[in-house]
Enzyme design. Structure first.
Site, PDB file in Angstrom:
ATOM      1  N   GLY A  62      55.022  28.748  66.327  1.00 18.60           N
ATOM      2  CA  GLY A  62      55.695  29.948  65.837  1.00 18.60           C
ATOM      3  C   GLY A  62      57.106  30.075  66.385  1.00 18.60           C
ATOM      4  O   GLY A  62      58.089  29.717  65.743  1.00 18.60           O
ATOM      5  N   ARG A  63      57.202  30.582  67.624  1.00 16.10           N
ATOM      6  CA  ARG A  63      58.495  30.913  68.232  1.00 16.10           C
ATOM      7  C   ARG A  63      59.524  29.805  68.109  1.00 16.10           C
ATOM      8  O   ARG A  63      60.670  30.049  67.729  1.00 16.10           O
ATOM      9  CB  ARG A  63      58.278  31.232  69.721  1.00 16.10           C
ATOM     10  CG  ARG A  63      59.531  31.703  70.450  1.00 16.10           C
ATOM     11  CD  ARG A  63      59.273  31.848  71.957  1.00 16.10           C
ATOM     12  NE  ARG A  63      58.074  32.605  72.215  1.00 16.10           N
ATOM     13  CZ  ARG A  63      58.013  33.932  72.288  1.00 16.10           C
ATOM     14  NH1 ARG A  63      59.109  34.643  72.181  1.00 16.10           N
ATOM     15  NH2 ARG A  63      56.877  34.538  72.508  1.00 16.10           N
TER      16      ARG A  63
ATOM     17  N   CYS B  25      65.337  58.003  72.890  1.00 26.62           N
ATOM     18  CA  CYS B  25      65.352  58.922  74.040  1.00 26.62           C
ATOM     19  C   CYS B  25      64.379  58.444  75.097  1.00 26.62           C
ATOM     20  O   CYS B  25      63.479  59.188  75.506  1.00 26.62           O
ATOM     21  CB  CYS B  25      64.958  60.318  73.595  1.00 26.62           C
ATOM     22  SG  CYS B  25      65.977  60.888  72.267  1.00 26.62           S
TER      23      CYS B  25
ATOM     24  N   TYR C   2      59.063  36.994  66.936  1.00 28.06           N
ATOM     25  CA  TYR C   2      58.489  38.101  67.713  1.00 28.06           C
ATOM     26  C   TYR C   2      59.564  39.163  67.971  1.00 28.06           C
ATOM     27  O   TYR C   2      59.818  39.530  69.126  1.00 28.06           O
ATOM     28  CB  TYR C   2      57.885  37.582  69.028  1.00 28.06           C
ATOM     29  CG  TYR C   2      56.842  36.510  68.819  1.00 28.06           C
ATOM     30  CD1 TYR C   2      55.561  36.844  68.381  1.00 28.06           C
ATOM     31  CD2 TYR C   2      57.132  35.165  69.021  1.00 28.06           C
ATOM     32  CE1 TYR C   2      54.596  35.863  68.172  1.00 28.06           C
ATOM     33  CE2 TYR C   2      56.175  34.183  68.812  1.00 28.06           C
ATOM     34  CZ  TYR C   2      54.912  34.535  68.393  1.00 28.06           C
ATOM     35  OH  TYR C   2      53.969  33.571  68.191  1.00 28.06           O
TER      36      TYR C   2
HETATM   37  C1  LIG Z   1      50.478  32.861  68.560  1.00 26.65           C
HETATM   38  C2  LIG Z   1      49.701  31.617  68.378  1.00 26.65           C
HETATM   39  C3  LIG Z   1      50.361  30.411  68.100  1.00 26.65           C
HETATM   40  C4  LIG Z   1      51.865  30.280  68.093  1.00 26.65           C
HETATM   41  O1  LIG Z   1      52.392  30.453  69.366  1.00 26.65           O
HETATM   42  P1  LIG Z   1      53.953  30.205  69.604  1.00 26.65           P
HETATM   43  O2  LIG Z   1      54.131  30.444  71.070  1.00 26.65           O
HETATM   44  O3  LIG Z   1      54.685  31.208  68.777  1.00 26.65           O
HETATM   45  O4  LIG Z   1      54.258  28.811  69.187  1.00 26.65           O
HETATM   46  C5  LIG Z   1      49.588  29.292  67.858  1.00 26.65           C
HETATM   47  N1  LIG Z   1      48.230  29.358  67.891  1.00 26.65           N
HETATM   48  C6  LIG Z   1      47.578  30.498  68.165  1.00 26.65           C
HETATM   49  C7  LIG Z   1      46.100  30.497  68.176  1.00 26.65           C
HETATM   50  C8  LIG Z   1      48.285  31.660  68.423  1.00 26.65           C
HETATM   51  O5  LIG Z   1      47.630  32.778  68.732  1.00 26.65           O
END
Ligand SMILES: *Cc1c(COP(=O)(O)O)cnc(C)c1O
Length: 394
Positions: free
Chosen positions: A273-274, A343, A372
Protein backbone atom coordinates in the site's frame (compact mmCIF):
# COMPACT_ATOMS: atom_id res chain seq x y z
CA UNK A 1 12.86 20.26 -1.41
CA UNK A 2 11.69 21.26 -4.88
CA UNK A 3 8.34 20.15 -6.21
CA UNK A 4 8.02 18.38 -9.56
CA UNK A 5 7.30 20.86 -12.38
CA UNK A 6 3.88 19.33 -13.08
CA UNK A 7 2.86 19.77 -9.44
CA UNK A 8 4.08 23.37 -9.39
CA UNK A 9 2.14 24.16 -12.55
CA UNK A 10 -0.99 22.55 -11.15
CA UNK A 11 -0.76 24.53 -7.91
CA UNK A 12 -0.14 27.81 -9.73
CA UNK A 13 -3.18 27.15 -11.86
CA UNK A 14 -5.34 26.37 -8.83
CA UNK A 15 -4.24 29.58 -7.21
CA UNK A 16 -5.08 31.57 -10.31
CA UNK A 17 -8.53 30.00 -10.67
CA UNK A 18 -9.67 30.40 -7.08
CA UNK A 19 -9.98 33.49 -5.03
CA UNK A 20 -10.80 31.78 -1.73
CA UNK A 21 -7.87 30.50 0.34
CA UNK A 22 -6.72 27.24 -1.14
CA UNK A 23 -6.99 23.82 0.42
CA UNK A 24 -6.45 20.84 -1.87
CA UNK A 25 -5.13 17.39 -2.42
CA UNK A 26 -3.12 17.11 -5.61
CA UNK A 27 -2.38 13.66 -7.02
CA UNK A 28 0.34 13.29 -9.65
CA UNK A 29 -0.98 10.33 -11.66
CA UNK A 30 1.84 10.22 -14.25
CA UNK A 31 4.34 10.04 -11.38
CA UNK A 32 2.31 7.23 -9.81
CA UNK A 33 2.37 5.36 -13.10
CA UNK A 34 6.13 5.81 -13.52
CA UNK A 35 6.64 4.54 -9.98
CA UNK A 36 4.53 1.40 -10.31
CA UNK A 37 6.12 0.60 -13.69
CA UNK A 38 9.58 0.94 -12.18
CA UNK A 39 8.58 -1.31 -9.27
CA UNK A 40 7.22 -3.88 -11.68
CA UNK A 41 10.29 -3.83 -13.91
CA UNK A 42 12.66 -5.09 -11.23
CA UNK A 43 10.30 -7.63 -9.69
CA UNK A 44 11.47 -11.25 -10.24
CA UNK A 45 9.47 -13.24 -12.76
CA UNK A 46 7.46 -15.48 -10.46
CA UNK A 47 6.35 -12.56 -8.27
CA UNK A 48 3.00 -10.80 -8.30
CA UNK A 49 2.19 -7.31 -7.15
CA UNK A 50 -1.19 -6.43 -5.65
CA UNK A 51 -2.10 -2.96 -4.40
CA UNK A 52 -3.44 -2.76 -0.83
CA UNK A 53 -6.22 -0.29 -1.54
CA UNK A 54 -6.68 0.87 2.03
CA UNK A 55 -3.62 3.08 1.57
CA UNK A 56 -5.55 5.19 -0.94
CA UNK A 57 -8.70 3.94 -2.68
CA UNK A 58 -9.30 7.02 -4.91
CA UNK A 59 -10.87 5.82 -8.15
CA UNK A 60 -8.29 7.62 -10.29
CA UNK A 61 -5.46 6.11 -8.31
CA UNK A 62 -6.92 2.62 -8.77
CA UNK A 63 -7.42 3.15 -12.50
CA UNK A 64 -3.87 4.41 -12.92
CA UNK A 65 -2.49 1.36 -11.14
CA UNK A 66 -4.82 -1.24 -12.66
CA UNK A 67 -2.83 -2.00 -15.85
CA UNK A 68 0.39 -2.49 -13.86
CA UNK A 69 -0.72 -4.62 -10.92
CA UNK A 70 -1.97 -8.18 -10.68
CA UNK A 71 -4.93 -7.10 -8.60
CA UNK A 72 -6.12 -5.24 -5.53
CA UNK A 73 -6.33 -6.20 -1.89
CA UNK A 74 -9.46 -5.19 0.03
CA UNK A 75 -9.32 -5.03 3.82
CA UNK A 76 -13.09 -4.84 4.27
CA UNK A 77 -16.39 -5.64 2.60
CA UNK A 78 -16.86 -1.95 1.82
CA UNK A 79 -13.52 -1.73 0.06
CA UNK A 80 -14.20 -4.94 -1.78
CA UNK A 81 -17.44 -3.64 -3.28
CA UNK A 82 -15.82 -0.31 -4.14
CA UNK A 83 -12.92 -2.05 -5.90
CA UNK A 84 -15.30 -4.29 -7.80
CA UNK A 85 -17.31 -1.27 -8.96
CA UNK A 86 -14.24 0.68 -10.02
CA UNK A 87 -12.32 -2.13 -11.71
CA UNK A 88 -14.66 -5.11 -12.22
CA UNK A 89 -12.06 -7.21 -14.06
CA UNK A 90 -9.25 -6.86 -11.54
CA UNK A 91 -8.57 -9.92 -9.39
CA UNK A 92 -9.36 -9.10 -5.78
CA UNK A 93 -8.10 -10.34 -2.44
CA UNK A 94 -10.54 -10.14 0.44
CA UNK A 95 -8.66 -9.82 3.75
CA UNK A 96 -9.23 -8.38 7.20
CA UNK A 97 -10.68 -9.62 10.49
CA UNK A 98 -14.39 -9.81 11.30
CA UNK A 99 -15.78 -10.37 7.80
CA UNK A 100 -19.58 -10.59 7.77
CA UNK A 101 -21.37 -13.59 6.27
CA UNK A 102 -23.20 -11.19 3.99
CA UNK A 103 -19.89 -9.78 2.74
CA UNK A 104 -18.48 -13.26 2.11
CA UNK A 105 -21.63 -14.07 0.19
CA UNK A 106 -21.46 -10.93 -1.97
CA UNK A 107 -17.77 -11.60 -2.61
CA UNK A 108 -18.67 -14.90 -4.30
CA UNK A 109 -20.04 -12.85 -7.20
CA UNK A 110 -16.82 -10.90 -7.71
CA UNK A 111 -13.55 -11.77 -9.36
CA UNK A 112 -11.93 -13.08 -6.16
CA UNK A 113 -8.38 -14.32 -6.41
CA UNK A 114 -8.26 -15.28 -2.73
CA UNK A 115 -10.12 -15.04 0.54
CA UNK A 116 -7.57 -14.35 3.23
CA UNK A 117 -8.95 -16.31 6.13
CA UNK A 118 -8.14 -14.88 9.54
CA UNK A 119 -9.72 -17.50 11.86
CA UNK A 120 -11.24 -20.97 12.04
CA UNK A 121 -14.72 -19.47 12.56
CA UNK A 122 -14.34 -17.51 9.37
CA UNK A 123 -13.12 -20.58 7.49
CA UNK A 124 -16.24 -22.49 8.54
CA UNK A 125 -18.52 -19.63 7.45
CA UNK A 126 -16.76 -19.37 4.13
CA UNK A 127 -17.09 -23.11 3.53
CA UNK A 128 -20.82 -23.03 4.31
CA UNK A 129 -21.52 -19.97 2.14
CA UNK A 130 -19.57 -21.35 -0.81
CA UNK A 131 -21.34 -24.72 -0.41
CA UNK A 132 -24.75 -23.03 -0.41
CA UNK A 133 -23.85 -21.16 -3.58
CA UNK A 134 -22.41 -24.27 -5.18
CA UNK A 135 -19.00 -22.68 -5.80
CA UNK A 136 -15.44 -23.28 -4.65
CA UNK A 137 -13.87 -20.46 -2.68
CA UNK A 138 -10.12 -19.87 -3.20
CA UNK A 139 -8.56 -19.70 0.25
CA UNK A 140 -5.28 -18.39 1.61
CA UNK A 141 -4.70 -19.03 5.30
CA UNK A 142 -3.18 -16.08 7.13
CA UNK A 143 -0.65 -17.21 9.71
CA UNK A 144 0.68 -15.28 12.65
CA UNK A 145 4.14 -16.80 12.72
CA UNK A 146 6.30 -17.28 15.74
CA UNK A 147 9.75 -16.25 14.64
CA UNK A 148 13.03 -16.82 16.43
CA UNK A 149 13.64 -13.09 16.22
CA UNK A 150 10.53 -10.91 16.37
CA UNK A 151 10.43 -8.41 13.54
CA UNK A 152 11.20 -4.81 14.42
CA UNK A 153 9.37 -1.83 12.97
CA UNK A 154 7.01 0.89 14.11
CA UNK A 155 3.92 -1.15 13.31
CA UNK A 156 4.05 -4.87 14.00
CA UNK A 157 0.94 -7.02 13.55
CA UNK A 158 2.36 -10.47 13.91
CA UNK A 159 4.97 -12.60 15.67
CA UNK A 160 3.22 -11.61 18.92
CA UNK A 161 -0.38 -11.75 20.23
CA UNK A 162 -2.63 -9.97 17.68
CA UNK A 163 -6.17 -10.42 16.31
CA UNK A 164 -4.74 -11.28 12.87
CA UNK A 165 -4.40 -14.71 11.32
CA UNK A 166 -4.06 -18.17 12.78
CA UNK A 167 -1.33 -19.41 15.09
CA UNK A 168 0.78 -22.16 13.60
CA UNK A 169 -0.82 -24.54 16.15
CA UNK A 170 -4.21 -23.65 14.65
CA UNK A 171 -3.11 -24.62 11.16
CA UNK A 172 -3.84 -28.32 11.62
CA UNK A 173 -7.48 -27.73 12.52
CA UNK A 174 -7.88 -25.28 9.64
CA UNK A 175 -6.39 -27.83 7.24
CA UNK A 176 -8.77 -30.47 8.55
CA UNK A 177 -11.70 -28.23 7.60
CA UNK A 178 -10.18 -27.54 4.19
CA UNK A 179 -9.80 -31.29 3.56
CA UNK A 180 -13.36 -32.01 4.58
CA UNK A 181 -14.97 -29.18 2.64
CA UNK A 182 -14.92 -29.50 -1.12
CA UNK A 183 -16.26 -25.94 -1.34
CA UNK A 184 -12.84 -24.67 -0.25
CA UNK A 185 -9.80 -24.61 -2.48
CA UNK A 186 -6.59 -23.97 -0.59
CA UNK A 187 -4.32 -21.75 -2.70
CA UNK A 188 -1.62 -20.93 -0.24
CA UNK A 189 -0.45 -19.16 2.88
CA UNK A 190 -0.39 -15.49 3.76
CA UNK A 191 2.06 -13.66 6.02
CA UNK A 192 1.93 -9.94 6.74
CA UNK A 193 3.74 -9.16 9.95
CA UNK A 194 4.69 -5.51 9.80
CA UNK A 195 4.53 -2.13 8.13
CA UNK A 196 6.98 0.84 8.00
CA UNK A 197 9.89 -1.41 7.08
CA UNK A 198 12.88 0.68 6.01
CA UNK A 199 15.61 -1.93 6.38
CA UNK A 200 16.06 -4.03 3.22
CA UNK A 201 18.36 -6.58 4.86
CA UNK A 202 15.97 -7.12 7.75
CA UNK A 203 13.13 -7.57 5.29
CA UNK A 204 15.08 -10.08 3.24
CA UNK A 205 15.73 -12.01 6.45
CA UNK A 206 12.00 -11.98 7.12
CA UNK A 207 11.30 -13.25 3.59
CA UNK A 208 13.90 -15.95 4.16
CA UNK A 209 12.02 -17.12 7.25
CA UNK A 210 8.74 -16.98 5.30
CA UNK A 211 10.27 -19.24 2.63
CA UNK A 212 11.65 -21.66 5.23
CA UNK A 213 8.34 -21.78 7.10
CA UNK A 214 6.34 -22.20 3.91
CA UNK A 215 8.48 -25.10 2.78
CA UNK A 216 8.46 -26.71 6.22
CA UNK A 217 4.68 -26.43 6.60
CA UNK A 218 4.10 -27.81 3.11
CA UNK A 219 6.33 -30.78 3.96
CA UNK A 220 4.82 -31.36 7.43
CA UNK A 221 1.24 -31.24 6.18
CA UNK A 222 1.82 -32.79 2.78
CA UNK A 223 0.62 -29.72 0.89
CA UNK A 224 1.36 -28.46 -2.59
CA UNK A 225 0.46 -24.80 -2.61
CA UNK A 226 0.81 -22.58 -5.67
CA UNK A 227 0.88 -19.20 -3.89
CA UNK A 228 2.76 -17.58 -1.01
CA UNK A 229 1.59 -14.08 -0.08
CA UNK A 230 4.36 -12.21 1.72
CA UNK A 231 2.32 -9.08 2.51
CA UNK A 232 3.45 -5.48 2.17
CA UNK A 233 4.89 -3.04 4.66
CA UNK A 234 7.72 -1.39 2.68
CA UNK A 235 8.32 1.88 4.45
CA UNK A 236 8.62 5.53 3.52
CA UNK A 237 11.15 7.61 5.45
CA UNK A 238 9.17 10.81 5.88
CA UNK A 239 12.09 12.91 7.11
CA UNK A 240 14.53 11.79 4.43
CA UNK A 241 12.94 10.11 1.41
CA UNK A 242 16.30 8.92 0.16
CA UNK A 243 16.31 6.53 3.15
CA UNK A 244 12.99 4.97 2.14
CA UNK A 245 12.83 1.26 1.41
CA UNK A 246 15.20 0.44 -1.46
CA UNK A 247 12.88 -1.59 -3.66
CA UNK A 248 15.41 -2.31 -6.43
CA UNK A 249 17.99 -3.64 -3.99
CA UNK A 250 15.32 -5.66 -2.23
CA UNK A 251 14.26 -7.26 -5.52
CA UNK A 252 17.84 -8.30 -6.27
CA UNK A 253 18.09 -9.98 -2.86
CA UNK A 254 14.66 -11.51 -3.35
CA UNK A 255 15.76 -13.15 -6.60
CA UNK A 256 18.74 -14.68 -4.80
CA UNK A 257 16.48 -16.04 -2.05
CA UNK A 258 14.05 -17.48 -4.59
CA UNK A 259 16.93 -19.34 -6.22
CA UNK A 260 18.50 -20.39 -2.92
CA UNK A 261 15.26 -21.90 -1.58
CA UNK A 262 13.95 -23.29 -4.88
CA UNK A 263 10.84 -21.10 -4.74
CA UNK A 264 10.79 -20.41 -8.50
CA UNK A 265 7.71 -22.56 -9.08
CA UNK A 266 5.70 -20.82 -6.35
CA UNK A 267 3.91 -17.55 -7.07
CA UNK A 268 5.26 -15.03 -4.57
CA UNK A 269 2.63 -12.40 -4.10
CA UNK A 270 3.07 -8.91 -2.61
CA UNK A 271 0.24 -6.69 -1.40
CA UNK A 272 1.72 -3.24 -0.93
CA UNK A 273 0.00 0.00 0.00
CA UNK A 274 2.03 2.91 1.39
CA UNK A 275 5.12 2.38 -0.73
CA UNK A 276 3.06 2.50 -3.92
CA UNK A 277 0.88 5.56 -3.36
CA UNK A 278 2.56 7.79 -0.73
CA UNK A 279 4.73 9.81 -3.09
CA UNK A 280 2.04 10.74 -5.62
CA UNK A 281 -0.01 12.83 -3.16
CA UNK A 282 0.37 16.44 -1.98
CA UNK A 283 -1.73 18.26 0.58
CA UNK A 284 -1.84 22.01 -0.03
CA UNK A 285 -2.87 24.61 2.59
CA UNK A 286 -2.85 28.33 2.08
CA UNK A 287 -1.60 30.29 5.07
CA UNK A 288 -4.48 32.21 6.68
CA UNK A 289 -2.68 33.70 9.64
CA UNK A 290 0.72 33.94 11.23
CA UNK A 291 1.07 34.75 14.90
CA UNK A 292 3.42 34.57 17.78
CA UNK A 293 2.38 32.89 21.04
CA UNK A 294 4.60 32.82 24.13
CA UNK A 295 7.62 33.34 21.93
CA UNK A 296 6.85 30.78 19.23
CA UNK A 297 5.52 31.36 15.74
CA UNK A 298 2.42 29.59 14.46
CA UNK A 299 1.18 29.53 10.87
CA UNK A 300 -2.49 28.65 10.53
CA UNK A 301 -3.35 27.00 7.25
CA UNK A 302 -6.65 26.42 5.51
CA UNK A 303 -7.49 22.81 6.45
CA UNK A 304 -5.75 20.65 9.04
CA UNK A 305 -5.50 17.17 10.47
CA UNK A 306 -9.21 16.52 9.78
CA UNK A 307 -8.12 16.33 6.12
CA UNK A 308 -4.62 15.12 6.66
CA UNK A 309 -4.25 13.04 9.80
CA UNK A 310 -0.99 11.40 8.70
CA UNK A 311 1.35 13.56 10.83
CA UNK A 312 -0.90 13.16 13.90
CA UNK A 313 -1.28 9.42 13.30
CA UNK A 314 2.48 8.93 12.87
CA UNK A 315 3.45 11.43 15.56
CA UNK A 316 5.89 13.09 13.20
CA UNK A 317 6.60 16.48 11.63
CA UNK A 318 5.39 16.11 8.11
CA UNK A 319 7.73 17.26 5.32
CA UNK A 320 6.58 20.30 3.37
CA UNK A 321 7.66 23.00 0.94
CA UNK A 322 6.66 26.66 0.99
CA UNK A 323 5.36 28.11 -2.27
CA UNK A 324 5.73 31.84 -1.79
CA UNK A 325 2.99 34.26 -2.83
CA UNK A 326 3.37 37.95 -3.50
CA UNK A 327 3.26 39.32 0.04
CA UNK A 328 6.47 40.46 1.71
CA UNK A 329 7.79 37.94 4.23
CA UNK A 330 6.42 38.17 7.77
CA UNK A 331 8.84 35.58 9.06
CA UNK A 332 12.42 35.29 7.84
CA UNK A 333 14.81 32.54 8.93
CA UNK A 334 12.74 31.49 11.94
CA UNK A 335 11.03 28.35 13.17
CA UNK A 336 7.29 28.03 12.89
CA UNK A 337 4.70 25.47 13.91
CA UNK A 338 2.25 24.59 11.14
CA UNK A 339 -1.31 24.05 12.31
CA UNK A 340 -4.81 23.78 10.88
CA UNK A 341 -8.18 25.34 11.66
CA UNK A 342 -9.32 22.95 14.39
CA UNK A 343 -9.97 24.02 17.98
CA UNK A 344 -7.63 21.43 19.40
CA UNK A 345 -3.91 21.62 20.21
CA UNK A 346 -3.55 18.27 18.43
CA UNK A 347 -4.15 19.88 15.06
CA UNK A 348 -0.42 20.14 14.27
CA UNK A 349 1.16 19.13 10.97
CA UNK A 350 4.76 20.04 11.81
CA UNK A 351 6.38 21.61 14.86
CA UNK A 352 8.99 24.35 14.98
CA UNK A 353 10.15 24.00 11.41
CA UNK A 354 12.77 26.42 10.05
CA UNK A 355 11.46 28.46 7.12
CA UNK A 356 13.45 30.88 4.99
CA UNK A 357 10.45 33.15 4.44
CA UNK A 358 6.74 32.95 5.13
CA UNK A 359 3.77 35.30 4.69
CA UNK A 360 -0.01 35.10 4.84
CA UNK A 361 -1.23 33.84 1.46
CA UNK A 362 1.76 31.55 0.88
CA UNK A 363 1.11 27.88 0.26
CA UNK A 364 2.29 25.05 2.48
CA UNK A 365 2.65 21.98 0.29
CA UNK A 366 2.95 18.74 2.27
CA UNK A 367 4.64 16.00 0.26
CA UNK A 368 4.29 12.19 0.66
CA UNK A 369 0.57 12.67 1.26
CA UNK A 370 -0.75 9.97 -1.07
CA UNK A 371 -1.12 7.11 1.43
CA UNK A 372 -3.04 6.82 4.69
CA UNK A 373 -3.88 10.52 4.45
CA UNK A 374 -7.33 11.81 3.42
CA UNK A 375 -9.00 8.42 3.97
CA UNK A 376 -7.73 7.99 7.55
CA UNK A 377 -8.81 11.49 8.60
CA UNK A 378 -11.74 12.52 10.81
CA UNK A 379 -13.22 14.54 7.99
CA UNK A 380 -16.43 15.75 9.64
CA UNK A 381 -14.92 17.05 12.83
CA UNK A 382 -15.79 20.79 13.01
CA UNK A 383 -17.62 20.65 9.68
CA UNK A 384 -15.06 22.57 7.68
CA UNK A 385 -15.31 22.41 3.91
CA UNK A 386 -13.51 19.43 2.37
CA UNK A 387 -10.32 20.05 0.37
CA UNK A 388 -10.50 20.22 -3.41
CA UNK A 389 -9.16 17.12 -5.11
CA UNK A 390 -7.13 17.60 -8.23
CA UNK A 391 -5.62 14.92 -10.43
CA UNK A 392 -2.70 15.68 -12.70
CA UNK A 393 -3.10 13.72 -15.93
CA UNK A 394 -0.49 12.42 -18.34
C1 LIG B 1 -2.41 -2.74 5.46
C2 LIG B 1 -2.03 -4.07 4.95
C3 LIG B 1 -1.13 -4.18 3.88
C4 LIG B 1 -0.42 -2.99 3.28
O1 LIG B 1 0.48 -2.44 4.18
P1 LIG B 1 1.45 -1.26 3.69
O2 LIG B 1 2.28 -0.96 4.89
O3 LIG B 1 0.58 -0.11 3.30
O4 LIG B 1 2.24 -1.77 2.54
C5 LIG B 1 -0.87 -5.45 3.38
N1 LIG B 1 -1.46 -6.55 3.91
C6 LIG B 1 -2.31 -6.47 4.95
C7 LIG B 1 -2.92 -7.70 5.47
C8 LIG B 1 -2.62 -5.24 5.50
O5 LIG B 1 -3.44 -5.17 6.55
Amino acid sequence: MTLPAAVNRCIEQLKAEHHAPLCAYVYDLPALERHIKAMREVLPENCELFYAAKANPEARVLKTLAPWVDGFEAASGGELTWLHEQCPDQPLIFGGPGKLDRELDIAMQYCISAFHVESVTELRSLARIARERGVRAPVMLRLNLKLARAPQSRLVMGGKPTPFGLDEEGLASALKIVREESSLELKGLHFHLLSHQLDVDAHLELIRSYFLTFRQLCADHNLQLPVLNVGGGMGIHYQDVTQSFDWARFCRGLKELIDEYGMGATRIRFEIGRFISAACGYYVMQVLDIKSSHGEFFAIGRGGTHHFRTPAAQGHDHPFTVVRGTEPAQITGQSVTLVGQLCTPKDVLARQQPVAQLAIGDLLVFTLAGAYAWNISHQNFLMHEPPRKVFIEG
